[in-house]
Design an enzyme around this catalytic site. Structure first.
Site, PDB file in Angstrom:
ATOM      1  N   SER A  67       0.785  -0.899   0.273  1.00  0.00           N
ATOM      2  CA  SER A  67       0.032  -0.093  -0.342  1.00  0.00           C
ATOM      3  C   SER A  67       1.063   0.848   0.082  1.00  0.00           C
ATOM      4  O   SER A  67       1.747   1.591   0.860  1.00  0.00           O
ATOM      5  CB  SER A  67      -0.744   0.469   1.209  1.00  0.00           C
ATOM      6  OG  SER A  67      -1.716   1.096   1.633  1.00  0.00           O
ATOM      7  N   SER A  79      -0.800   3.991   0.354  1.00  0.00           N
ATOM      8  CA  SER A  79      -1.877   4.884   1.002  1.00  0.00           C
ATOM      9  C   SER A  79      -1.153   5.939   2.544  1.00  0.00           C
ATOM     10  O   SER A  79      -0.965   6.691   2.111  1.00  0.00           O
ATOM     11  CB  SER A  79      -2.955   4.797   1.097  1.00  0.00           C
ATOM     12  OG  SER A  79      -3.788   4.102   0.280  1.00  0.00           O
ATOM     13  N   LYS A 112     -14.523  -4.504   0.645  1.00  0.00           N
ATOM     14  CA  LYS A 112     -15.721  -3.119   0.294  1.00  0.00           C
ATOM     15  C   LYS A 112     -16.955  -3.810   0.270  1.00  0.00           C
ATOM     16  O   LYS A 112     -17.332  -2.586   0.790  1.00  0.00           O
ATOM     17  CB  LYS A 112     -15.089  -3.130  -0.731  1.00  0.00           C
ATOM     18  CG  LYS A 112     -13.422  -1.975  -0.907  1.00  0.00           C
ATOM     19  CD  LYS A 112     -13.463  -1.023  -2.763  1.00  0.00           C
ATOM     20  CE  LYS A 112     -11.848  -0.862  -2.816  1.00  0.00           C
ATOM     21  NZ  LYS A 112     -12.137  -0.649  -3.852  1.00  0.00           N
ATOM     22  N   ASN A 137     -14.780   2.104  -0.211  1.00  0.00           N
ATOM     23  CA  ASN A 137     -13.685   2.348   0.234  1.00  0.00           C
ATOM     24  C   ASN A 137     -13.076   3.786   0.902  1.00  0.00           C
ATOM     25  O   ASN A 137     -11.649   3.873   1.179  1.00  0.00           O
ATOM     26  CB  ASN A 137     -12.978   2.666  -1.072  1.00  0.00           C
ATOM     27  CG  ASN A 137     -13.114   4.224  -1.549  1.00  0.00           C
ATOM     28  OD1 ASN A 137     -13.998   4.796  -1.166  1.00  0.00           O
ATOM     29  ND2 ASN A 137     -11.229   4.276  -2.401  1.00  0.00           N
ATOM     30  N   ASP A 147     -13.430   6.022  -5.308  1.00  0.00           N
ATOM     31  CA  ASP A 147     -12.327   5.355  -6.740  1.00  0.00           C
ATOM     32  C   ASP A 147     -13.402   6.186  -7.708  1.00  0.00           C
ATOM     33  O   ASP A 147     -12.033   6.403  -9.486  1.00  0.00           O
ATOM     34  CB  ASP A 147     -12.427   3.647  -6.557  1.00  0.00           C
ATOM     35  CG  ASP A 147     -12.018   3.003  -5.672  1.00  0.00           C
ATOM     36  OD1 ASP A 147     -10.624   3.243  -5.222  1.00  0.00           O
ATOM     37  OD2 ASP A 147     -12.031   2.157  -5.482  1.00  0.00           O
ATOM     38  N   GLY A 168     -12.385  -7.093 -16.529  1.00  0.00           N
ATOM     39  CA  GLY A 168     -13.310  -7.285 -15.130  1.00  0.00           C
ATOM     40  C   GLY A 168     -13.444  -6.671 -14.326  1.00  0.00           C
ATOM     41  O   GLY A 168     -14.573  -6.261 -15.544  1.00  0.00           O
ATOM     42  N   ALA A 169     -14.660  -7.277 -13.183  1.00  0.00           N
ATOM     43  CA  ALA A 169     -16.043  -6.994 -13.246  1.00  0.00           C
ATOM     44  C   ALA A 169     -16.115  -7.180 -11.297  1.00  0.00           C
ATOM     45  O   ALA A 169     -17.315  -7.540 -10.766  1.00  0.00           O
ATOM     46  CB  ALA A 169     -16.962  -8.344 -13.626  1.00  0.00           C
ATOM     47  N   GLY A 170     -15.167  -6.881 -11.088  1.00  0.00           N
ATOM     48  CA  GLY A 170     -14.925  -6.850  -9.133  1.00  0.00           C
ATOM     49  C   GLY A 170     -15.245  -5.135  -8.965  1.00  0.00           C
ATOM     50  O   GLY A 170     -16.115  -4.432  -9.945  1.00  0.00           O
ATOM     51  N   GLY A 171     -14.654  -5.016  -7.785  1.00  0.00           N
ATOM     52  CA  GLY A 171     -14.879  -3.911  -7.244  1.00  0.00           C
ATOM     53  C   GLY A 171     -15.236  -2.511  -7.606  1.00  0.00           C
ATOM     54  O   GLY A 171     -15.481  -1.600  -7.849  1.00  0.00           O
ATOM     55  N   ALA A 172     -13.310  -2.839  -7.957  1.00  0.00           N
ATOM     56  CA  ALA A 172     -12.931  -1.779  -9.140  1.00  0.00           C
ATOM     57  C   ALA A 172     -13.273  -1.211 -10.814  1.00  0.00           C
ATOM     58  O   ALA A 172     -13.693   0.250 -10.982  1.00  0.00           O
ATOM     59  CB  ALA A 172     -11.154  -1.596  -8.646  1.00  0.00           C
TER      60      ALA A 172
END
Ligand code: NAP
Length: 293
Positions: free
Chosen positions: A18, A20, A74, A95, A110, A140-144
């Site tokens: 990370s 962050s 999430k 998030n 996001d 892709g089809a996840g959270g992001a």
């Protein structure tokens, strides 16, 4: 009420790479604020549920002033909140958490973080302009991917969500409830059939350190001639997908700008102060080892 000292943090699992803490410490320092941004590594539910509940109660009691949330919490974290912002509700993932009028609120930065960096990336450049709604493909089809699809559709794009499991793409399209999101399988035959694409966004983790040779774009399929490529992966600074796109003469970028913009929006929620985006971008690029756009 503005504070002089902020205890902030990120929960997820694992949290090894990370950036962050560095970004938020930079922002605290810029404003002469004390405090810290710490990592709270909590394993997935059900094992991690009590620890997650404990961390969120610290937000209620004021010993923690702001929390970011990443994979795998999430969605799970929503159970512990009093309220979601409209964006978080539509995406179905949180998030950023903060306390407002005694209520725990979940937001999703996001989507706006992606959109602001995309606008910077595409500024003055749209090869398909004037040919109807612009077409984007999200891998892709996840959270992001959901956050990206929501951001694109709400700013006038038509989106195909391509996942290795078709049912995941279908679920995301149904959840987002948009007539302009089409599910597809992430495989060559389906990608070749797509209408002229102006944008391809990678929202899978493929290409991230340490597996830097992985590429979400299927080998042997030429990249569409007019597409710009945005890879959400930001470490390394140039992914295999971005390299392939640049070698094909396309515009391409990784997602460091999105990382900074979503962090900046979280910081602004928590402190009410403008995040020093330029300094954060420079620090992030330096850490990953390159030059910022
Ligand atoms: P996620 O919820 O776990 O979703 C990942 C997606 O990628 C899923 O659809 C998953 O499919 C798919 N996937 C995983 N491995 C794959 C493979 N080998 N082949 C094809 N598809 C594969 O993760 P996320 O939160 O959406 O994050 C995705 C990526 O975006 C991560 O690398 C994350 O670091 C990055 N990200 C960047 C930013 C930024 O600020 N730049 C912000 C958020 C996320 P399955 O479910 O079938 O595994």
């Amino acid at each position: 009420m503005a504070l002089e000292s902020y205890q902030l943090g990120l929960t997820g699992y694992p949290l090894d790479h990370s950036l962050s803490p560095m970004l938020h410490r930079q922002a605290l320092h810029f404003h002469g604020l004390t405090g810290d941004y710490r990592l709270y590594s909590i394993p997935p539910a059900p094992e991690g549920r009590p620890a997650l509940a404990g961390l969120l109660s610290r937000l209620r009691t004021g010993s923690l002033h702001g929390l970011n949330v990443t994979i795998p919490h999430k969605q799970v974290v929503i159970d512990f909140l009093d309220e979601l912002t409209p964006v978080a509700r539509r995406i179905g993932a949180v998030n950023t958490i903060f306390l407002r009028d005694g209520r725990l609120v979940g937001d999703n930065t996001d989507a706006p973080g992606f959109l602001s960096d995309l606008q910077r990336f595409l500024e003055g450049f749209d090869p398909t302009e004037g040919e109807g709604p612009r077409q984007a493909l999200v891998l892709g089809a996840g959270g992001a991917a959901r956050a990206v699809a929501y951001a694109l559709v709400t700013s006038g794009w038509k989106v195909t969500l391509a996942a290795r499991r078709l049912e995941q793409a279908q679920e995301a399209a149904v959840w987002l409830g948009e007539a302009w999101i089409k599910p597809a399988l992430l495989q060559p035959a389906a990608l070749i059939e797509l209408a002229p694409l102006a944008l391809i966004v990678n929202a899978t983790p493929l290409g991230m350190v340490p597996d830097v040779l992985e590429n979400p774009w299927p080998a042997g399929v030429p990249l569409p001639r007019l597409a710009s490529v945005y890879d959400l992966v930001y470490n390394p600074l140039q992914t295999a997908l971005v390299r392939t796109a640049l070698e094909s003469g396309l515009r391409a970028t990784t997602g460091l700008g999105m990382l900074v913009d979503q962090a900046a929006l979280s910081f602004e929620h928590w402190t009410g102060k403008p995040a020093p985006r330029l300094q954060m971008r420079q620090a992030a690029a330096q850490t990953v080892g390159g030059v910022v756009r």
